[in-house]
Design a protein around this motif. Structure first.
Motif, PDB file in Angstrom:
ATOM      1  N   LEU A  93       8.656 -47.236  14.894  1.00  0.00           N
ATOM      2  CA  LEU A  93       9.082 -45.898  14.505  1.00  0.00           C
ATOM      3  C   LEU A  93      10.378 -45.540  15.205  1.00  0.00           C
ATOM      4  CD1 LEU A  93       5.699 -43.910  14.732  1.00  0.00           C
ATOM      5  CD2 LEU A  93       6.777 -44.862  12.690  1.00  0.00           C
ATOM      6  N   GLY A  94      11.398 -45.189  14.444  1.00  0.00           N
ATOM      7  CA  GLY A  94      12.631 -44.701  15.029  1.00  0.00           C
ATOM      8  C   GLY A  94      12.466 -43.271  15.509  1.00  0.00           C
ATOM      9  N   PRO A  95      13.443 -42.735  16.264  1.00  0.00           N
ATOM     10  CA  PRO A  95      13.340 -41.377  16.805  1.00  0.00           C
ATOM     11  C   PRO A  95      13.228 -40.291  15.742  1.00  0.00           C
ATOM     12  CG  PRO A  95      15.052 -42.608  17.949  1.00  0.00           C
ATOM     13  CD  PRO A  95      14.650 -43.433  16.768  1.00  0.00           C
ATOM     14  N   GLY A  96      13.633 -40.587  14.502  1.00  0.00           N
ATOM     15  CA  GLY A  96      13.550 -39.590  13.447  1.00  0.00           C
ATOM     16  C   GLY A  96      12.291 -39.659  12.616  1.00  0.00           C
ATOM     17  N   LEU A 101      11.973 -45.820   9.785  1.00  0.00           N
ATOM     18  CA  LEU A 101      13.266 -45.687  10.454  1.00  0.00           C
ATOM     19  C   LEU A 101      14.126 -44.570   9.871  1.00  0.00           C
ATOM     20  CD1 LEU A 101      14.077 -49.516  10.736  1.00  0.00           C
ATOM     21  CD2 LEU A 101      13.158 -48.012  12.522  1.00  0.00           C
ATOM     22  N   ALA A 102      13.538 -43.748   9.012  1.00  0.00           N
ATOM     23  CA  ALA A 102      14.295 -42.652   8.407  1.00  0.00           C
ATOM     24  C   ALA A 102      14.396 -41.481   9.379  1.00  0.00           C
ATOM     25  CB  ALA A 102      13.619 -42.203   7.108  1.00  0.00           C
ATOM     26  N   PHE A 103      15.422 -40.634   9.189  1.00  0.00           N
ATOM     27  CA  PHE A 103      15.551 -39.392   9.951  1.00  0.00           C
ATOM     28  C   PHE A 103      14.988 -38.263   9.088  1.00  0.00           C
ATOM     29  CE2 PHE A 103      18.846 -42.112  11.776  1.00  0.00           C
ATOM     30  CZ  PHE A 103      18.583 -41.972  13.134  1.00  0.00           C
ATOM     31  N   ARG A 104      13.779 -37.836   9.392  1.00  0.00           N
ATOM     32  CA  ARG A 104      13.060 -36.874   8.549  1.00  0.00           C
ATOM     33  C   ARG A 104      13.309 -35.439   9.015  1.00  0.00           C
ATOM     34  NH1 ARG A 104      10.226 -39.784   5.172  1.00  0.00           N
ATOM     35  NH2 ARG A 104       9.396 -41.836   5.765  1.00  0.00           N
ATOM     36  N   ARG A 130      18.487 -32.349  18.192  1.00  0.00           N
ATOM     37  CA  ARG A 130      18.385 -33.807  18.201  1.00  0.00           C
ATOM     38  C   ARG A 130      19.697 -34.401  17.697  1.00  0.00           C
ATOM     39  NH1 ARG A 130      13.396 -36.215  18.746  1.00  0.00           N
ATOM     40  NH2 ARG A 130      11.643 -34.772  18.968  1.00  0.00           N
ATOM     41  N   GLY A 131      19.979 -35.620  18.151  1.00  0.00           N
ATOM     42  CA  GLY A 131      21.167 -36.313  17.692  1.00  0.00           C
ATOM     43  C   GLY A 131      22.433 -35.842  18.390  1.00  0.00           C
ATOM     44  N   CYS A 132      23.550 -36.440  18.006  1.00  0.00           N
ATOM     45  CA  CYS A 132      24.834 -36.128  18.643  1.00  0.00           C
ATOM     46  C   CYS A 132      25.976 -36.378  17.657  1.00  0.00           C
ATOM     47  CB  CYS A 132      25.020 -37.001  19.890  1.00  0.00           C
ATOM     48  SG  CYS A 132      26.494 -36.601  20.855  1.00  0.00           S
ATOM     49  N   ASP A 133      26.966 -35.457  17.673  1.00  0.00           N
ATOM     50  CA  ASP A 133      28.132 -35.593  16.799  1.00  0.00           C
ATOM     51  C   ASP A 133      29.327 -36.208  17.506  1.00  0.00           C
ATOM     52  OD1 ASP A 133      26.764 -34.552  14.665  1.00  0.00           O
ATOM     53  OD2 ASP A 133      27.499 -32.494  14.940  1.00  0.00           O
ATOM     54  N   HIS A 134      29.204 -36.482  18.799  1.00  0.00           N
ATOM     55  CA  HIS A 134      30.282 -37.160  19.518  1.00  0.00           C
ATOM     56  C   HIS A 134      30.118 -38.674  19.356  1.00  0.00           C
ATOM     57  CE1 HIS A 134      32.051 -33.648  21.504  1.00  0.00           C
ATOM     58  NE2 HIS A 134      30.806 -33.188  21.612  1.00  0.00           N
ATOM     59  N   HIS A 135      31.185 -39.388  19.621  1.00  0.00           N
ATOM     60  CA  HIS A 135      31.143 -40.846  19.446  1.00  0.00           C
ATOM     61  C   HIS A 135      31.821 -41.519  20.636  1.00  0.00           C
ATOM     62  CE1 HIS A 135      29.510 -40.674  15.371  1.00  0.00           C
ATOM     63  NE2 HIS A 135      30.290 -39.622  15.189  1.00  0.00           N
ATOM     64  N   THR A 138      21.213 -44.343  17.190  1.00  0.00           N
ATOM     65  CA  THR A 138      19.753 -44.351  17.324  1.00  0.00           C
ATOM     66  C   THR A 138      19.116 -43.013  16.989  1.00  0.00           C
ATOM     67  OG1 THR A 138      19.897 -43.786  19.681  1.00  0.00           O
ATOM     68  CG2 THR A 138      19.866 -46.131  19.104  1.00  0.00           C
ATOM     69  N   ARG A 139      19.831 -41.905  17.246  1.00  0.00           N
ATOM     70  CA  ARG A 139      19.231 -40.582  17.028  1.00  0.00           C
ATOM     71  C   ARG A 139      19.910 -39.780  15.932  1.00  0.00           C
ATOM     72  NH1 ARG A 139      15.291 -38.756  20.368  1.00  0.00           N
ATOM     73  NH2 ARG A 139      14.789 -40.065  22.157  1.00  0.00           N
ATOM     74  N   GLY A 140      20.963 -40.337  15.337  1.00  0.00           N
ATOM     75  CA  GLY A 140      21.576 -39.701  14.183  1.00  0.00           C
ATOM     76  C   GLY A 140      22.482 -38.542  14.548  1.00  0.00           C
ATOM     77  N   PRO A 141      23.010 -37.850  13.532  1.00  0.00           N
ATOM     78  CA  PRO A 141      23.896 -36.712  13.767  1.00  0.00           C
ATOM     79  C   PRO A 141      23.137 -35.535  14.360  1.00  0.00           C
ATOM     80  CG  PRO A 141      23.372 -36.885  11.435  1.00  0.00           C
ATOM     81  CD  PRO A 141      22.795 -38.103  12.094  1.00  0.00           C
ATOM     82  N   GLN A 142      23.884 -34.619  14.936  1.00  0.00           N
ATOM     83  CA  GLN A 142      23.263 -33.465  15.597  1.00  0.00           C
ATOM     84  C   GLN A 142      22.574 -32.556  14.586  1.00  0.00           C
ATOM     85  OE1 GLN A 142      25.548 -31.241  18.613  1.00  0.00           O
ATOM     86  NE2 GLN A 142      25.032 -29.396  17.454  1.00  0.00           N
ATOM     87  N   VAL A 143      21.352 -32.153  14.931  1.00  0.00           N
ATOM     88  CA  VAL A 143      20.607 -31.154  14.154  1.00  0.00           C
ATOM     89  C   VAL A 143      20.006 -30.169  15.150  1.00  0.00           C
ATOM     90  CG1 VAL A 143      18.738 -30.697  12.546  1.00  0.00           C
ATOM     91  CG2 VAL A 143      20.058 -32.824  12.346  1.00  0.00           C
ATOM     92  N   SER A 144      20.433 -28.910  15.086  1.00  0.00           N
ATOM     93  CA  SER A 144      19.907 -27.874  15.967  1.00  0.00           C
ATOM     94  C   SER A 144      18.614 -27.314  15.398  1.00  0.00           C
ATOM     95  CB  SER A 144      20.928 -26.735  16.118  1.00  0.00           C
ATOM     96  OG  SER A 144      22.139 -27.204  16.656  1.00  0.00           O
ATOM     97  N   ARG A 145      17.622 -27.146  16.254  1.00  0.00           N
ATOM     98  CA  ARG A 145      16.376 -26.518  15.807  1.00  0.00           C
ATOM     99  C   ARG A 145      16.595 -25.016  15.627  1.00  0.00           C
ATOM    100  NH1 ARG A 145      11.414 -27.692  19.512  1.00  0.00           N
ATOM    101  NH2 ARG A 145      10.257 -27.008  17.678  1.00  0.00           N
ATOM    102  N   HIS A 146      15.851 -24.435  14.686  1.00  0.00           N
ATOM    103  CA  HIS A 146      15.975 -22.997  14.463  1.00  0.00           C
ATOM    104  C   HIS A 146      15.472 -22.254  15.698  1.00  0.00           C
ATOM    105  CE1 HIS A 146      15.521 -19.008  12.683  1.00  0.00           C
ATOM    106  NE2 HIS A 146      16.345 -19.427  11.735  1.00  0.00           N
TER     107      HIS A 146
END
Length: 459
Positions: free
Chosen positions: A99-102, A120-123, A146-151, A160-168
């Motif tokens: 299972l990936g982090p998503g 391995l999907a980001f759900r 989760r995730g990060c937009d920096h490179h 591994t954790r995908g683009p940034q997604v802020s929780r509500h």
């Protein structure tokens, strides 16, 4: 089913372990802490550096041997699972569930499949999921994004954790309410880059507060202590320091990774700030929080780092005067730009520089901690220390602290502690009562004396 989870890596992985463990319990699983009695062993993995990857490889080898002797379901989750490197290991060692982090919410589906399951999907539903509060703990982690937009060129996290997604914010506060109801007194807000909260893929999200205002909201919830990690200097704003200063619940502790004191190395790392900009952030923090405890991350021996570059890192350490630091020799990770495009430095060069940096860190930590001797600190005691009759905990500034068990202070709780002695990495103190005087210590029994005074057996 008897399930065991082995966790490597960061606080985000610890949070994810709790998330998955709570699901397993809801399915009726018993959580155990020994491989010998487990039917299902799940490794929560880290891929940031080579050492945790090698630990996973070694444990998977041991689990494959056990599986050859008896039924055993082997699972692997986390950052390494998302990478081809980890997937090759999974195939080699007979991993049943990957299972990936998503895809952490797929754990139930994976167990029901009764065959090899790879998710391995980001759900999206993961970001709305609110796990139950940890039972019987004074501390809790709370993921805000989760995730990060920096490179950064050395970092595998965006992969591994995908683009940034802020929780509500409503979900964050709902989870916080559950934690407070369960008795949690210290909450650490987690994100790969908490300062960018509410700005995903470069766009401000409607209805989301800034990180500074989220801190204020959390600080007004009734929680006793609030911490956060990690802060990317690129997105740091002075308003965060101001929010810390005007919100008493927020601890005077800032972890602000710098990675290098050389602008040339920072450019090669793609850190998106300069030494001068970083020092301006430190000045803003100290302006609002004169007694702040500052910690950082530093990578030594990044490809192309010269002796002059390293000297600039040492000089920056002196200029800031950090209380503590997490220091690492550069470890090339497959799939990162620095691994692909840059030549690694000799191991002995990296090791020698790391030793010099550690010596600098010990000197500063010794001075900073010595200044706390004689002061009274608020210490969250987690439980028993390794030595009988002693308890361990940490201050609001994240200083590990040891105290003797005292009458009225024999277990977890938040206490006033007078610091009596300090080393570079530990403080030692005495628990104080409401009147400011030391509480009587719990007598520590001498095992030899106890044996001599015990009644003789008549058998």
């Amino acid at each position: 089913m008897k399930a065991m989870i082995v966790t490597y890596g960061c606080q985000m992985n610890e949070y994810d372990t709790h998330l998955v463990q709570s699901q397993l319990v809801s399915f009726g699983a018993d959580i155990v802490d020994s491989v010998d009695v487990a039917d299902f062993v799940l490794l929560n993995t880290c891929a940031i550096r080579g050492k945790p990857v090698e630990k996973v490889r070694s444990l998977l080898g041991d689990l494959r041997k056990i599986k050859a002797r008896r039924p055993l379901v082997i699972g692997m989750m986390g950052c390494l699972a998302q990478l081809e490197e980890g997937q090759q290991m999974a195939r080699k060692f007979g991993v049943d569930i990957l299972l990936g982090p998503g895809s952490l919410l797929d754990i139930g589906k994976a167990l029901e499949s009764n065959e090899r399951f790879w998710g391995l999907a980001f759900r999206d539903e993961l970001h709305d999921h609110v796990p139950p509060a940890p039972a019987g703990q004074l501390q809790a982690h709370l993921t805000i994004m989760r995730g990060c937009d920096h490179h950064c060129t050395y970092c595998i996290v965006p992969t591994t954790r995908g683009p940034q997604v802020s929780r509500h914010p409503d979900d964050i506060l709902r989870e916080l309410d559950l934690q407070l109801a369960a008795g949690v007194q210290e909450v650490t807000l987690l994100g790969q880059n908490v300062n960018a909260y509410g700005v995903d893929q470069g766009a401000r999200l409607g209805g989301y507060p800034t990180f500074a205002n989220l801190l204020r909201m959390v600080g007004r919830s009734g929680v006793r202590r609030v911490k956060f990690t990690t802060s990317h200097p690129m997105n740091f704003t002075e308003d965060v320091a101001a929010a810390m200063a005007d919100t008493p619940a927020i601890c005077e502790y800032v972890h602000l990774p710098v990675q290098s004191g050389s602008n040339r190395v920072l450019r090669r790392m793609a850190r998106e700030y300069t030494r001068e900009q970083y020092l301006a952030h430190v000045a803003d923090i100290k302006k609002h929080l004169p007694h702040v405890v500052l910690a950082t991350d530093i990578i030594v021996g990044f490809p192309g780092e010269t002796e002059d570059d390293f000297a600039q890192t040492l000089s920056l350490y002196d200029e800031v005067g950090y209380d503590s630091a997490y220091m690492f020799a550069y470890s090339a990770r497959p799939g990162t730009p620095s691994h692909k495009h840059f030549d690694d430095l000799p191991r002995e060069v990296k090791t020698e520089r790391l030793e010099r940096l550690i010596a600098r860190q010990k000197d500063w930590s010794a001075r900073k901690n010595a200044a706390k001797v004689g002061t009274t600190q608020e210490v969250l005691i987690r439980g028993e220390a390794h030595s009988d009759g002693f308890l361990e905990g940490h201050t609001r500034g994240n200083h590990p602290t040891i105290v003797p068990a005292a009458i009225g202070a024999t277990g977890p709780g938040v206490y006033s502690v007078r610091i009596d002695h300090a080393t570079p990495h530990m403080m030692y103190g005495t628990v104080l009562g409401p009147d400011g005087h030391p509480l009587p210590q719990v007598p520590r029994l001498d095992p030899q004396a106890a044996a001599l005074s015990a009644p003789l057996s008549m058998a």
